[in-house]
Design a protein around this motif. Structure first.
Motif, short mmCIF file in Angstrom:
data_model
loop_
_atom_site.label_atom_id
_atom_site.label_comp_id
_atom_site.label_asym_id
_atom_site.label_seq_id
_atom_site.Cartn_x
_atom_site.Cartn_y
_atom_site.Cartn_z
N LEU A 1 28.04 33.06 21.57
CA LEU A 1 28.94 32.25 22.39
C LEU A 1 28.27 31.90 23.70
CD1 LEU A 1 32.29 34.22 21.94
CD2 LEU A 1 31.69 32.04 20.90
N PRO A 2 28.71 30.84 24.32
CA PRO A 2 28.16 30.50 25.64
C PRO A 2 28.39 31.64 26.63
CG PRO A 2 29.53 28.71 24.80
CD PRO A 2 29.70 29.87 23.87
N PRO A 3 27.49 31.82 27.59
CA PRO A 3 27.64 32.91 28.55
C PRO A 3 28.94 32.82 29.36
CG PRO A 3 25.73 31.54 29.09
CD PRO A 3 26.28 31.05 27.80
N GLN A 4 29.48 31.63 29.51
CA GLN A 4 30.73 31.48 30.25
C GLN A 4 31.90 32.14 29.50
OE1 GLN A 4 28.64 28.90 29.64
NE2 GLN A 4 27.86 28.51 31.70
N VAL A 5 31.84 32.13 28.18
CA VAL A 5 32.89 32.79 27.40
C VAL A 5 32.80 34.30 27.59
CG1 VAL A 5 33.80 33.18 25.08
CG2 VAL A 5 33.00 30.91 25.73
N ALA A 6 31.58 34.82 27.62
CA ALA A 6 31.41 36.25 27.87
C ALA A 6 31.92 36.61 29.26
CB ALA A 6 29.94 36.64 27.73
N LEU A 7 31.65 35.79 30.24
CA LEU A 7 32.17 36.04 31.59
C LEU A 7 33.70 36.00 31.61
CD1 LEU A 7 29.69 33.95 33.77
CD2 LEU A 7 29.95 36.44 33.76
N PHE A 8 34.27 35.03 30.91
CA PHE A 8 35.73 34.93 30.82
C PHE A 8 36.32 36.21 30.24
CE2 PHE A 8 39.40 34.16 28.10
CZ PHE A 8 40.29 33.56 28.97
N LEU A 9 35.75 36.69 29.13
CA LEU A 9 36.31 37.84 28.42
C LEU A 9 36.02 39.16 29.12
CD1 LEU A 9 35.44 36.78 24.76
CD2 LEU A 9 37.72 36.87 25.80
N LYS A 10 34.75 39.39 29.46
CA LYS A 10 34.36 40.71 29.97
C LYS A 10 34.70 40.89 31.45
CE LYS A 10 30.06 41.44 28.85
NZ LYS A 10 28.70 41.56 28.32
N VAL A 11 34.23 39.99 32.28
CA VAL A 11 34.45 40.14 33.73
C VAL A 11 35.86 39.71 34.11
CG1 VAL A 11 33.65 39.45 36.02
CG2 VAL A 11 31.99 39.76 34.17
N GLY A 12 36.28 38.55 33.59
CA GLY A 12 37.59 38.02 33.95
C GLY A 12 38.75 38.75 33.30
N LEU A 13 38.84 38.64 31.98
CA LEU A 13 39.99 39.21 31.25
C LEU A 13 40.06 40.73 31.39
CD1 LEU A 13 42.34 38.52 29.23
CD2 LEU A 13 40.74 39.19 27.44
N CYS A 14 38.97 41.41 31.05
CA CYS A 14 38.98 42.88 31.14
C CYS A 14 39.09 43.35 32.59
CB CYS A 14 37.73 43.46 30.49
SG CYS A 14 37.72 43.31 28.70
N GLY A 15 38.40 42.66 33.49
CA GLY A 15 38.47 43.04 34.90
C GLY A 15 39.85 42.80 35.49
N GLY A 16 40.49 41.71 35.08
CA GLY A 16 41.84 41.42 35.57
C GLY A 16 42.90 42.31 34.94
N PHE A 17 42.64 42.75 33.73
CA PHE A 17 43.62 43.58 33.01
C PHE A 17 43.59 45.02 33.50
CE2 PHE A 17 44.79 46.08 29.13
CZ PHE A 17 46.12 45.69 29.07
N THR A 18 42.40 45.58 33.64
CA THR A 18 42.29 46.98 34.06
C THR A 18 42.45 47.10 35.57
OG1 THR A 18 39.88 46.81 34.24
CG2 THR A 18 40.78 47.57 32.13
N THR A 19 42.68 48.32 36.03
CA THR A 19 42.95 48.47 37.45
C THR A 19 42.54 49.85 37.97
OG1 THR A 19 44.68 48.52 39.12
CG2 THR A 19 45.37 48.96 36.85
N PHE A 20 41.41 49.89 38.63
CA PHE A 20 40.97 51.14 39.23
C PHE A 20 41.77 51.45 40.50
CE2 PHE A 20 38.32 53.80 41.93
CZ PHE A 20 38.07 54.84 41.06
N SER A 21 42.12 50.42 41.24
CA SER A 21 42.84 50.65 42.49
C SER A 21 44.21 51.27 42.23
CB SER A 21 42.98 49.35 43.28
OG SER A 21 43.63 48.36 42.52
N THR A 22 44.91 50.82 41.20
CA THR A 22 46.21 51.41 40.88
C THR A 22 46.03 52.85 40.40
OG1 THR A 22 47.11 49.25 40.34
CG2 THR A 22 48.30 51.15 39.49
N PHE A 23 44.99 53.08 39.61
CA PHE A 23 44.67 54.44 39.16
C PHE A 23 44.46 55.35 40.37
CE2 PHE A 23 40.96 57.26 38.64
CZ PHE A 23 41.52 58.22 37.82
#
Length: 121
Positions: free
Chosen positions: A60-82
């Motif tokens: 896949l294009p690198p932008q899709v990987a950025l969307f999924l890994k950095v964006g989606l996973c990063g936006g979904f998970t939360t270290f600060s709330t933890f």
């Protein structure tokens, strides 16, 4: 600029998903932050899975990987709330629950990421 847009879009989606999970009627009754715990475990698994899939199997294009890994996973998970929930449990005198939450999050989070990598690999 396109990369930033894809990360932001993924973060938008991930944050909304985290918010929606937060609305689920889950409660342990003992103060254990089960929603954040599950969100972070799911995110760790997903990031492990995606890292292998996008690195080896799927072209896949690198932008899709950025969307999924950095964006989606990063936006979904939360270290600060933890971190906040952990400190609140300690301050409220729930040391046992806090330790289970902190150690469980770390150990099971790493295991979830490894499981995701193993399943994808």
């Amino acid at each position: 600029m396109w990369n930033c847009f894809m990360v932001g879009l993924g973060g938008f989606v991930g944050s909304i998903l985290r918010y929606l999970v937060g609305l689920l009627p889950l409660d342990t009754g003992n103060g254990f932050p089960i929603k954040t715990f599950l969100i972070n475990l799911i995110g760790a698994f997903l990031l492990g899975f995606l890292s292998v899939c996008l690195g080896k199997r799927v072209d896949l294009p690198p932008q899709v990987a950025l969307f999924l890994k950095v964006g989606l996973c990063g936006g979904f998970t939360t270290f600060s709330t933890f971190a906040y929930e952990s400190s609140s449990l300690v301050q409220d005198g729930h040391m046992g629950v806090a330790l289970i939450y902190m150690i469980g999050s770390l150990v099971l989070g790493v295991l979830a990421a490894l499981l995701g990598q193993w399943i994808a690999g």
